[in-house]
Design a protein around this motif. Structure first.
Motif, PDB file in Angstrom:
ATOM      1  N   ALA A  68      82.989  73.810  85.629  1.00 32.52           N
ATOM      2  CA  ALA A  68      83.995  74.615  86.328  1.00 32.52           C
ATOM      3  C   ALA A  68      85.386  74.164  85.894  1.00 32.52           C
ATOM      4  CB  ALA A  68      83.837  74.481  87.837  1.00 32.52           C
ATOM      5  N   GLN A  69      85.580  72.856  85.756  1.00 26.88           N
ATOM      6  CA  GLN A  69      86.870  72.339  85.280  1.00 26.88           C
ATOM      7  C   GLN A  69      87.119  72.767  83.835  1.00 26.88           C
ATOM      8  OE1 GLN A  69      86.466  68.118  85.967  1.00 26.88           O
ATOM      9  NE2 GLN A  69      87.688  68.235  87.849  1.00 26.88           N
ATOM     10  N   THR A  70      86.069  72.747  83.018  1.00 28.09           N
ATOM     11  CA  THR A  70      86.201  73.170  81.629  1.00 28.09           C
ATOM     12  C   THR A  70      86.597  74.637  81.560  1.00 28.09           C
ATOM     13  OG1 THR A  70      84.505  71.562  80.981  1.00 28.09           O
ATOM     14  CG2 THR A  70      84.959  73.358  79.436  1.00 28.09           C
ATOM     15  N   GLN A  71      85.938  75.461  82.340  1.00 29.60           N
ATOM     16  CA  GLN A  71      86.253  76.885  82.355  1.00 29.60           C
ATOM     17  C   GLN A  71      87.695  77.100  82.815  1.00 29.60           C
ATOM     18  OE1 GLN A  71      83.369  79.418  84.267  1.00 29.60           O
ATOM     19  NE2 GLN A  71      84.861  81.031  84.634  1.00 29.60           N
ATOM     20  N   GLU A  72      88.120  76.366  83.835  1.00 25.38           N
ATOM     21  CA  GLU A  72      89.497  76.500  84.330  1.00 25.38           C
ATOM     22  C   GLU A  72      90.499  76.064  83.259  1.00 25.38           C
ATOM     23  OE1 GLU A  72      92.311  74.745  87.883  1.00 25.38           O
ATOM     24  OE2 GLU A  72      90.146  74.753  88.175  1.00 25.38           O
ATOM     25  N   PHE A  73      90.187  74.984  82.537  1.00 25.36           N
ATOM     26  CA  PHE A  73      91.063  74.517  81.460  1.00 25.36           C
ATOM     27  C   PHE A  73      91.217  75.598  80.387  1.00 25.36           C
ATOM     28  CE2 PHE A  73      91.167  72.817  77.132  1.00 25.36           C
ATOM     29  CZ  PHE A  73      92.415  72.216  77.138  1.00 25.36           C
ATOM     30  N   PHE A  74      90.105  76.160  79.941  1.00 25.95           N
ATOM     31  CA  PHE A  74      90.160  77.188  78.899  1.00 25.95           C
ATOM     32  C   PHE A  74      90.898  78.435  79.392  1.00 25.95           C
ATOM     33  CE2 PHE A  74      86.488  75.000  76.781  1.00 25.95           C
ATOM     34  CZ  PHE A  74      87.123  74.784  75.570  1.00 25.95           C
ATOM     35  N   ASN A  75      90.630  78.852  80.621  1.00 25.70           N
ATOM     36  CA  ASN A  75      91.321  80.029  81.153  1.00 25.70           C
ATOM     37  C   ASN A  75      92.826  79.804  81.238  1.00 25.70           C
ATOM     38  OD1 ASN A  75      89.141  81.795  81.447  1.00 25.70           O
ATOM     39  ND2 ASN A  75      88.619  80.975  83.455  1.00 25.70           N
ATOM     40  N   THR A  76      93.224  78.594  81.636  1.00 26.63           N
ATOM     41  CA  THR A  76      94.649  78.271  81.697  1.00 26.63           C
ATOM     42  C   THR A  76      95.264  78.292  80.302  1.00 26.63           C
ATOM     43  OG1 THR A  76      94.264  76.913  83.659  1.00 26.63           O
ATOM     44  CG2 THR A  76      96.326  76.544  82.459  1.00 26.63           C
ATOM     45  N   ALA A  77      94.570  77.711  79.336  1.00 23.07           N
ATOM     46  CA  ALA A  77      95.077  77.677  77.961  1.00 23.07           C
ATOM     47  C   ALA A  77      95.187  79.100  77.392  1.00 23.07           C
ATOM     48  CB  ALA A  77      94.168  76.820  77.085  1.00 23.07           C
TER      49      ALA A  77
ATOM     50  N   THR B 128      75.979  84.676  97.998  1.00 26.66           N
ATOM     51  CA  THR B 128      75.716  84.868  96.575  1.00 26.66           C
ATOM     52  C   THR B 128      76.764  85.753  95.928  1.00 26.66           C
ATOM     53  OG1 THR B 128      74.255  86.729  97.038  1.00 26.66           O
ATOM     54  CG2 THR B 128      73.224  84.559  96.823  1.00 26.66           C
ATOM     55  N   ALA B 129      77.454  86.567  96.723  1.00 23.01           N
ATOM     56  CA  ALA B 129      78.483  87.441  96.166  1.00 23.01           C
ATOM     57  C   ALA B 129      79.704  86.648  95.731  1.00 23.01           C
ATOM     58  CB  ALA B 129      78.888  88.495  97.178  1.00 23.01           C
ATOM     59  N   THR B 130      79.942  85.488  96.369  1.00 21.93           N
ATOM     60  CA  THR B 130      81.102  84.682  96.028  1.00 21.93           C
ATOM     61  C   THR B 130      80.736  83.515  95.103  1.00 21.93           C
ATOM     62  OG1 THR B 130      80.795  83.344  98.014  1.00 21.93           O
ATOM     63  CG2 THR B 130      82.263  85.260  98.194  1.00 21.93           C
ATOM     64  N   GLU B 131      79.484  83.500  94.660  1.00 24.40           N
ATOM     65  CA  GLU B 131      79.015  82.435  93.792  1.00 24.40           C
ATOM     66  C   GLU B 131      79.783  82.430  92.474  1.00 24.40           C
ATOM     67  OE1 GLU B 131      74.775  81.982  91.989  1.00 24.40           O
ATOM     68  OE2 GLU B 131      74.656  81.773  94.162  1.00 24.40           O
ATOM     69  N   ALA B 132      80.029  81.233  91.941  1.00 25.82           N
ATOM     70  CA  ALA B 132      80.799  81.119  90.705  1.00 25.82           C
ATOM     71  C   ALA B 132      80.029  81.726  89.542  1.00 25.82           C
ATOM     72  CB  ALA B 132      81.080  79.651  90.434  1.00 25.82           C
ATOM     73  N   GLU B 133      80.779  82.277  88.595  1.00 28.98           N
ATOM     74  CA  GLU B 133      80.167  82.878  87.425  1.00 28.98           C
ATOM     75  C   GLU B 133      80.539  82.078  86.195  1.00 28.98           C
ATOM     76  OE1 GLU B 133      81.114  86.981  87.047  1.00 28.98           O
ATOM     77  OE2 GLU B 133      80.201  87.516  88.937  1.00 28.98           O
ATOM     78  N   GLY B 134      79.754  82.273  85.149  1.00 27.80           N
ATOM     79  CA  GLY B 134      80.061  81.625  83.877  1.00 27.80           C
ATOM     80  C   GLY B 134      79.766  80.139  83.918  1.00 27.80           C
ATOM     81  N   LEU B 135      80.578  79.398  83.203  1.00 32.00           N
ATOM     82  CA  LEU B 135      80.387  77.955  83.138  1.00 32.00           C
ATOM     83  C   LEU B 135      80.524  77.296  84.497  1.00 32.00           C
ATOM     84  CD1 LEU B 135      82.368  77.044  79.889  1.00 32.00           C
ATOM     85  CD2 LEU B 135      79.902  77.130  80.182  1.00 32.00           C
TER      86      LEU B 135
ATOM     87  N   ASN C  17      82.317  77.755  72.794  1.00 36.33           N
ATOM     88  CA  ASN C  17      82.810  78.218  71.494  1.00 36.33           C
ATOM     89  C   ASN C  17      83.560  79.544  71.632  1.00 36.33           C
ATOM     90  OD1 ASN C  17      81.971  76.080  69.924  1.00 36.33           O
ATOM     91  ND2 ASN C  17      80.034  77.026  69.350  1.00 36.33           N
ATOM     92  N   ASN C  18      83.084  80.406  72.510  1.00 35.84           N
ATOM     93  CA  ASN C  18      83.747  81.686  72.738  1.00 35.84           C
ATOM     94  C   ASN C  18      85.168  81.453  73.270  1.00 35.84           C
ATOM     95  OD1 ASN C  18      84.542  84.014  74.687  1.00 35.84           O
ATOM     96  ND2 ASN C  18      82.920  84.924  73.427  1.00 35.84           N
ATOM     97  N   PHE C  19      85.301  80.546  74.243  1.00 37.16           N
ATOM     98  CA  PHE C  19      86.633  80.210  74.752  1.00 37.16           C
ATOM     99  C   PHE C  19      87.519  79.670  73.624  1.00 37.16           C
ATOM    100  CE2 PHE C  19      84.861  79.730  79.212  1.00 37.16           C
ATOM    101  CZ  PHE C  19      85.630  80.747  79.766  1.00 37.16           C
ATOM    102  N   GLN C  20      86.955  78.750  72.831  1.00 34.35           N
ATOM    103  CA  GLN C  20      87.733  78.154  71.752  1.00 34.35           C
ATOM    104  C   GLN C  20      88.132  79.200  70.713  1.00 34.35           C
ATOM    105  OE1 GLN C  20      88.817  74.873  71.762  1.00 34.35           O
ATOM    106  NE2 GLN C  20      90.115  75.705  70.147  1.00 34.35           N
TER     107      GLN C  20
END
Length: 186
Positions: free
Chosen positions: A89-98, A74-81, A154-157
């Motif tokens: 997860a792909q969406t979050q990675e896209f926004f983080n990259t942008a 659970t400590a390595t579990e993904a956070e956020g989207l 929306n926050n990412f955008q």
């Protein structure tokens, strides 16, 4: 025997150079008194270095936390989207990259006017980051409510829009400054 011969030769060579005078009366007693004042003799009880025990205990506790963090799934579990689904997860990675790309572009500006705008933008980015952290908590509490997911996107955008707006503003200011410099040199 050879070593014994070397020592004998050393003493023969240094003969007459040794200080053989005796110390003045009471010198030894004064020396021992000063020595005892600076470092009192132990009372016979072994002294325990408590700081060693405490530091060893702290090291064991730290190691335990590290190991449970590494081996606890659970400590390595993904956070956020990323915790919602692989697509998120792909969406979050896209926004983080942008966002990281826009931050790199923003850091390339070096004028004083740009630095003021960049500092203001970073304060606004921090506010958006704090909102995102609250949304992460809401996502966990709501059980992946679609409204929370939409707010996170929306926050990412908003972050990307903010960075792009600041970049275009800085580019506009630099263009005006460059045209003013060109006109003054003509």
């Amino acid at each position: 025997m050879k070593q014994h011969d070397n020592i004998e030769a050393l003493f023969e060579r240094l003969e007459g150079q040794f200080d053989t005078k005796s110390a003045p009366e009471g010198h030894n007693a004064r020396f021992m008194q000063r020595l005892n004042k600076e470092q009192p003799m132990s009372s016979g009880k072994p002294k325990i270095a408590y700081w060693k025990i405490v530091s060893a205990f702290a090291a064991v506790i730290t190691l335990a936390f590290l190991l449970t963090g590494v081996f606890n799934p659970t400590a390595t579990e993904a956070e956020g989207l990323a915790s919602v689904s692989p697509e998120m997860a792909q969406t979050q990675e896209f926004f983080n990259t942008a966002i990281n790309t826009e931050l790199e572009r923003l850091s390339s500006f070096e004028s004083e006017a740009a630095k003021v705008l960049i500092n203001d933008a970073m304060l606004q980015m921090e506010t958006l980051e704090q909102e995102y952290l609250k949304l992460q908590d809401d996502l966990v509490e709501s059980g992946n409510d679609k409204r929370v997911i939409h707010a996170m996107i929306n926050n990412f955008q908003n972050r990307i829009d903010l960075l792009q707006h600041v970049i275009s503003t800085i580019e506009g200011i630099e263009l005006i400054n460059q045209s003013n410099t060109d006109e003054s040199t003509i």
